[in-house]
Design an enzyme around this catalytic site. Sequence first.
Site, PDB file in Angstrom:
ATOM      1  N   SER B  59      -5.782  25.149 -22.575  1.00  0.00           N
ATOM      2  CA  SER B  59      -5.753  26.404 -23.307  1.00  0.00           C
ATOM      3  C   SER B  59      -4.417  27.063 -23.013  1.00  0.00           C
ATOM      4  CB  SER B  59      -6.908  27.303 -22.839  1.00  0.00           C
ATOM      5  OG  SER B  59      -6.749  28.598 -23.374  1.00  0.00           O
ATOM      6  N   GLU B  60      -3.461  26.877 -23.891  1.00  0.00           N
ATOM      7  CA  GLU B  60      -2.139  27.440 -23.662  1.00  0.00           C
ATOM      8  C   GLU B  60      -2.210  28.956 -23.639  1.00  0.00           C
ATOM      9  OE1 GLU B  60      -2.852  25.062 -25.830  1.00  0.00           O
ATOM     10  OE2 GLU B  60      -1.871  23.340 -24.883  1.00  0.00           O
ATOM     11  N   GLN B  82       2.568  21.726 -21.636  1.00  0.00           N
ATOM     12  CA  GLN B  82       2.808  20.276 -21.561  1.00  0.00           C
ATOM     13  C   GLN B  82       3.939  19.782 -22.480  1.00  0.00           C
ATOM     14  OE1 GLN B  82      -0.685  17.484 -22.057  1.00  0.00           O
ATOM     15  NE2 GLN B  82      -0.479  17.659 -19.830  1.00  0.00           N
ATOM     16  N   PHE B  83       3.965  20.294 -23.674  1.00  0.00           N
ATOM     17  CA  PHE B  83       5.069  20.068 -24.604  1.00  0.00           C
ATOM     18  C   PHE B  83       5.333  21.421 -25.284  1.00  0.00           C
ATOM     19  CE2 PHE B  83       3.721  15.693 -24.247  1.00  0.00           C
ATOM     20  CZ  PHE B  83       4.830  14.920 -24.532  1.00  0.00           C
ATOM     21  N   ALA B  84       6.594  21.715 -25.576  1.00  0.00           N
ATOM     22  CA  ALA B  84       6.902  22.998 -26.213  1.00  0.00           C
ATOM     23  C   ALA B  84       6.114  23.172 -27.507  1.00  0.00           C
ATOM     24  CB  ALA B  84       8.395  23.098 -26.504  1.00  0.00           C
ATOM     25  N   ASP B  85       5.844  22.062 -28.181  1.00  0.00           N
ATOM     26  CA  ASP B  85       5.101  22.104 -29.449  1.00  0.00           C
ATOM     27  C   ASP B  85       3.719  22.746 -29.284  1.00  0.00           C
ATOM     28  OD1 ASP B  85       6.690  19.486 -30.959  1.00  0.00           O
ATOM     29  OD2 ASP B  85       6.684  19.624 -28.790  1.00  0.00           O
ATOM     30  N   TYR B  86       3.256  22.843 -28.036  1.00  0.00           N
ATOM     31  CA  TYR B  86       1.905  23.362 -27.806  1.00  0.00           C
ATOM     32  C   TYR B  86       1.895  24.807 -27.353  1.00  0.00           C
ATOM     33  CZ  TYR B  86       1.182  18.440 -28.152  1.00  0.00           C
ATOM     34  OH  TYR B  86       1.203  17.152 -28.591  1.00  0.00           O
ATOM     35  N   PRO B  89      -0.236  28.200 -29.758  1.00  0.00           N
ATOM     36  CA  PRO B  89      -1.483  28.952 -29.527  1.00  0.00           C
ATOM     37  C   PRO B  89      -1.280  30.109 -28.550  1.00  0.00           C
ATOM     38  CG  PRO B  89      -1.862  26.588 -29.259  1.00  0.00           C
ATOM     39  CD  PRO B  89      -0.378  26.779 -29.436  1.00  0.00           C
ATOM     40  N   HIS B 129       5.694  16.378 -30.879  1.00  0.00           N
ATOM     41  CA  HIS B 129       6.151  16.192 -29.506  1.00  0.00           C
ATOM     42  C   HIS B 129       7.672  16.240 -29.436  1.00  0.00           C
ATOM     43  CE1 HIS B 129       2.134  14.374 -29.480  1.00  0.00           C
ATOM     44  NE2 HIS B 129       2.098  14.578 -28.195  1.00  0.00           N
TER      45      HIS B 129
END
Lengths: 420, 337
Positions: B59-60, B82-86, B89, B129
């Site tokens: 849960s970002e 974990q990855f900037a793409d996430y 949220p 990613h």
Amino acid sequence: MATTFATPPPGASPAPLTLNVPEPEFRPGDTPDFSNAVIPRAGTVRRPPVDVDPQEIRDLAFTIIRVLNRKGEAVGEWAEALDPDVLRKGLRDMLTLRAYDARMMKAQRQGKTSFYMQHLGEEAVSCAFQGALARGDMNFPTYRQAGLLISSGYPLMKMMCQVYSNDGDTARGRQLPVFYSSKEHGFFSISGNLATQYIQAVGWAMGSAIRGDTKIAAAWIGEGATAENDFHAALVFASTYKAPVILNVVNNQWAISTFQGIARGGSGTFAARGLGFGIPALRVDGNDYLAVLAVARWAAERARRNLGPTLVEYVTYRAGGHSTSDDPTAYRPKEESNAWPLGDPVLRLKAHLVAIGEWSDERHVQAEAEAHDTVVSAQREAEAIGTLMSGNLPSPRDMFEDVYAEMPPHLKRQRQESGY
Amino acid sequence: MTHMTMIEAIQNAHDVAMAEDDRVVVFGQDVGFFGGVFRCTAGLQKKYGKSRCFDTPISELGIIGAAVGMAAYGMKPCVEIQFADYMYPAYDQIVSEAARLRYRSAGEFTCPMVVRMPTGGGIYGAQTHSQSPEALFTHVTGLKTVVPSTPADARGLLLSAIADPDPVIVLEPKRIYNGPFDGHHDRPVVSWKKHPLGEVDTAGAPIPLGKAAVRREGEALTVLTYGTMVHVALAAAEETGIDAEIVDLRTLLPVDLDQIVRSVEKTGRCIVLHEATLTCGYGAELVSLVQEHCFYSLEAPVVRVAGWDTPYPHAQEWTYFPGPARVGEAMTRLLQR
Ligand SMILES: Cc1ncc(C[n+]2csc(CCOP(=O)(O)OP(=O)(O)O)c2C)c(N)n1
């Protein structure tokens, strides 16, 4: 005037607080022992009518619905009279998925593609579930449901072209391997961002209801990803609008290195997440093809009869690594998957077919060989088109398409500048 | 002095900061027992215990929101996405909460936290990613944003970020976690351990935020860049033989305007290079600054080289990614103007 605070209530503890960080029972080096796991005997959990008041089946969110017993017999109220051909197809689908995974894992190791995610141990969940859907229904899958495509007859060759990002890839080399998409086969385009599809499934189902259609949707998520906001938004919307949707949670125990207790918190089960929303919630043995199919049909019927959403938790185990980038022995005992008490979904369905006299060891060996051959010949066809490393990829020109319906001038300029 | 990878340098920075200040806590997905999927937090849980380095639910929003609360309590959370793409949220917690807390409470509550996240492409990560979202952070008032390009910078900037009294976003270019990248995907990666820029002083001081580094001195033109593209620019200079000055910004906000002006006034020509998409990217800000502050020194218009305005495509990474050929071509063209 000085600020005043109430004195602490009597009995308040003066002891320092501590943070609770849950830990899995077993770590590398431990001997996994699941003998204390509470797993009801097959056939013991009741089957309620589909229009049951959700309040009356709250207990079903805490047990495990199982049909196949140790002897391979189908027992209890969830056991349906199924045509042996249906079961044989189920077994073949699972064997095909397993053979497909094995070949694609190898292809990744051989450098033919960048990445792969396998289903080992979880084949029954997606392969059986598809049996509850009708043409036109829509799955909103995450990345471990390729069984939905396989059991709906989607060509393996096309799946492989996606994995290879070659010129035959319907997604034109844009997506990560295993991120399939097929509108025709009821398989919504996969996103790499976890959980986003969950609320979209609810929205799709609401659309169907608004239009007076008959189609239903199925949402898919891993237990780890249920911690995301999108999951909770989906439960609120599904419950408020009684959307015709099946909300699936695949609990394979591990979210990369993180055990299921981190996402679950204190609720006991993931199915129990539905209870606060008044959504009927069932837990099912995800390694039991018959139980998965029966529960999926129950939930689908509820949706079709406009009775609203159902939350289903599939209890299973991710026997392989999270992906080709993962080494599970770094965070869990090597033997854990063998110790997992719900067994192997393929062997369990096989045992059932043998028990009812519709299958044999010889036929099984033959079916395994057939699955392997089918996969290998599809692979040959796909590789004849190309692999990520060997070439014949979609044209870089393609890279500029589909950003918008019509390519705006700045993208045209960039395409020219790129030399394509 | 030792040679280490950027990942090891980040581990070291965490270790140093946690040893120095027990208010520093580290959490995020898979960062505890496993040490992060890229191993940047390896060993921390063992050394500092589970209440200072722990795994979180996926849960970002939870991670960032909890960090805001913890920082308000008086801790110094250093969290990993974990990855900037996430981070999307969690974007509301970053933009509306972390970045605003000091302002809206007139300093009564503050938010000294660090959010680390791997960015950028070149690892076959496809669209989810590979993104470089720096413009989404530098546009937000109240945040600082840094991007390291060497192991020593990764360590030194992270230490400063943790010490900073305000929220700092650290964007870690994952393509150079293990070694520099010269833009040639078909060449093997040289480990930082065998590369001069992989040298790190594990007892060294933090690198101050807001200070650029000149990676290559030159007279012909200036390349303003950061992260992975620093190495691509170096390769382009070498391959074209053009005497380019390569300025590694290191901190994007606050940016080192003095260094930018110094360099562009000297060379009179400027290329702005990043791998994030072109339109409304961070490069637009740089071009603006250059034209405002160096207009009378410029001998040619400022040129941007960037990723195309498409999502990151899996099969076409190497067309998407600005490589030395594209940068070299831009350099050559710029010199002809
Ligand atoms: C928004 C977002 N955050 C983080 C990730 C990185 N990530 C990919 S898979 C994964 C674990 C998912 O676990 P689970 O939902 O249990 O599914 P499983 O892999 O076990 O099938 C994580 C953290 C992601 N893809 N998207």
